[in-house]
Design a protein around this motif. Sequence first.
Motif, mmCIF file in Angstrom:
data_model
loop_
_atom_site.group_PDB
_atom_site.id
_atom_site.type_symbol
_atom_site.label_atom_id
_atom_site.label_comp_id
_atom_site.label_asym_id
_atom_site.label_seq_id
_atom_site.Cartn_x
_atom_site.Cartn_y
_atom_site.Cartn_z
ATOM 1 N N ILE A 121 0.845 -1.206 0.000
ATOM 2 C CA ILE A 121 0.000 0.000 0.000
ATOM 3 C C ILE A 121 0.879 1.255 0.000
ATOM 4 C CG2 ILE A 121 -1.725 1.279 1.339
ATOM 5 C CD1 ILE A 121 -2.581 -1.648 2.350
ATOM 6 N N ALA A 180 2.072 1.800 -3.416
ATOM 7 C CA ALA A 180 1.006 2.363 -4.258
ATOM 8 C C ALA A 180 0.894 3.865 -4.030
ATOM 9 C CB ALA A 180 -0.319 1.678 -3.942
ATOM 10 N N SER A 218 -5.401 -0.070 -4.795
ATOM 11 C CA SER A 218 -4.842 0.196 -3.461
ATOM 12 C C SER A 218 -5.953 0.340 -2.421
ATOM 13 C CB SER A 218 -3.934 1.429 -3.480
ATOM 14 O OG SER A 218 -4.628 2.537 -3.952
ATOM 15 N N TRP A 247 -3.587 -6.536 -8.910
ATOM 16 C CA TRP A 247 -2.431 -5.657 -8.702
ATOM 17 C C TRP A 247 -1.298 -6.002 -9.667
ATOM 18 C CZ3 TRP A 247 -2.591 -1.177 -6.701
ATOM 19 C CH2 TRP A 247 -1.400 -0.503 -6.456
#
Lengths: 102, 267
Positions: B97, B100, B218, B250
């Motif tokens: 995360i 991202a 995300s 992803w």
Amino acid sequence: MAHSHDISKHVRTYIAIFVALLVGTVVTVGLYYVHFNSVAVTIAVALVIASLKSYLVAGFFMHLNSEKKTIYAIMAVTVFFFFALMGLFIWSFLDIPTPKGL
Amino acid sequence: MDIPYTSKPRPDTGLYNAKVGIWLFLASEVMLFGALFSSYILLRIGADKWPSGLLNIPIGTFNTAVLITSSVTVVMAWASLKMNNFPKFKLYMGITILCALAFLGIKSIEYKDKFTHYQVWLKDGTTQTGHIEGNPYFLNHNKLDARKLDHIMFRSDGGHVVAAAEHGGNAKGGHAAAVKIERKDIQRLSAYVPAHSTYFAIYFTLTALHALHVVGGSLVLAFFWGPGSKMWKTDPERFTNRIEVGGLFWHFVDLVWIFLFPVLYLL
């Protein structure tokens, strides 16, 4: 669930693929500074490296190397239509008459 | 009502349903980006000139490395769950995360740079690229008229200057001193926005659509990392499958960028 031992073997593969992807990126950028004589060669080299990298991501991270037939069937149809899309476009481009004298 | 085959595979497909679903979705995504890539090729082949060197390659390379890193950490997060190591899942998913967010942050810096970078076409047939004093966003010749501005203070890029010398600029690299350009001498003024050129139109279309995928992906991964992770206690197998499905999306986002980077930045 898969056995922990199997997964830990996969983890080593993931790390190797990660390194390979970073190396591929560095090579792609490095070749940008090498001026090939032909634009076609430049584009081909960049796309070949990108295709190899995408194979590593799809084949190992997305486990396409060892998937079920259903997934392969979905992807086969997708690949067919993807290339049909590109082929139609190239066909239409080649169909444009070249003016005489050019 | 229970949703069938969320954990156990369906006998006919050999897969749990969400996995078939995400692959069908990814198939549609391949066609979406495929259509845009073919548009790019069509526009590029049909263009008289195609600009190069307008994007920052070191930043693009770094962002590629960030996205590749996030791709390996998301698969490691899934592998951690397979090995019943929930804390490691939290760690790897947290890094994913963060990657991202870093990708989006860097991309927004790149966008900001483009929105404040200008090209001015002068009536004498020359052009200059550079920045307008005060770094305004999205200015153009119509807005100059609407705001009744009779001139701009323009700081030319050394490397891109075509005729800076005529306007008192410095063409030897770096930014020249700001010079006054009268509105009456300006044919056209545009920031590096989609309206600037075909190149920037396709650049922003492709990268913004990709960035939207990063945002969407995300958000889902952040949910799995945060409140959605409660499922690990009640139905660990189903939660692991969710992470696999989120991870597949992803990886696809990473895969698209692997092609976008050389096509837009290097070729």
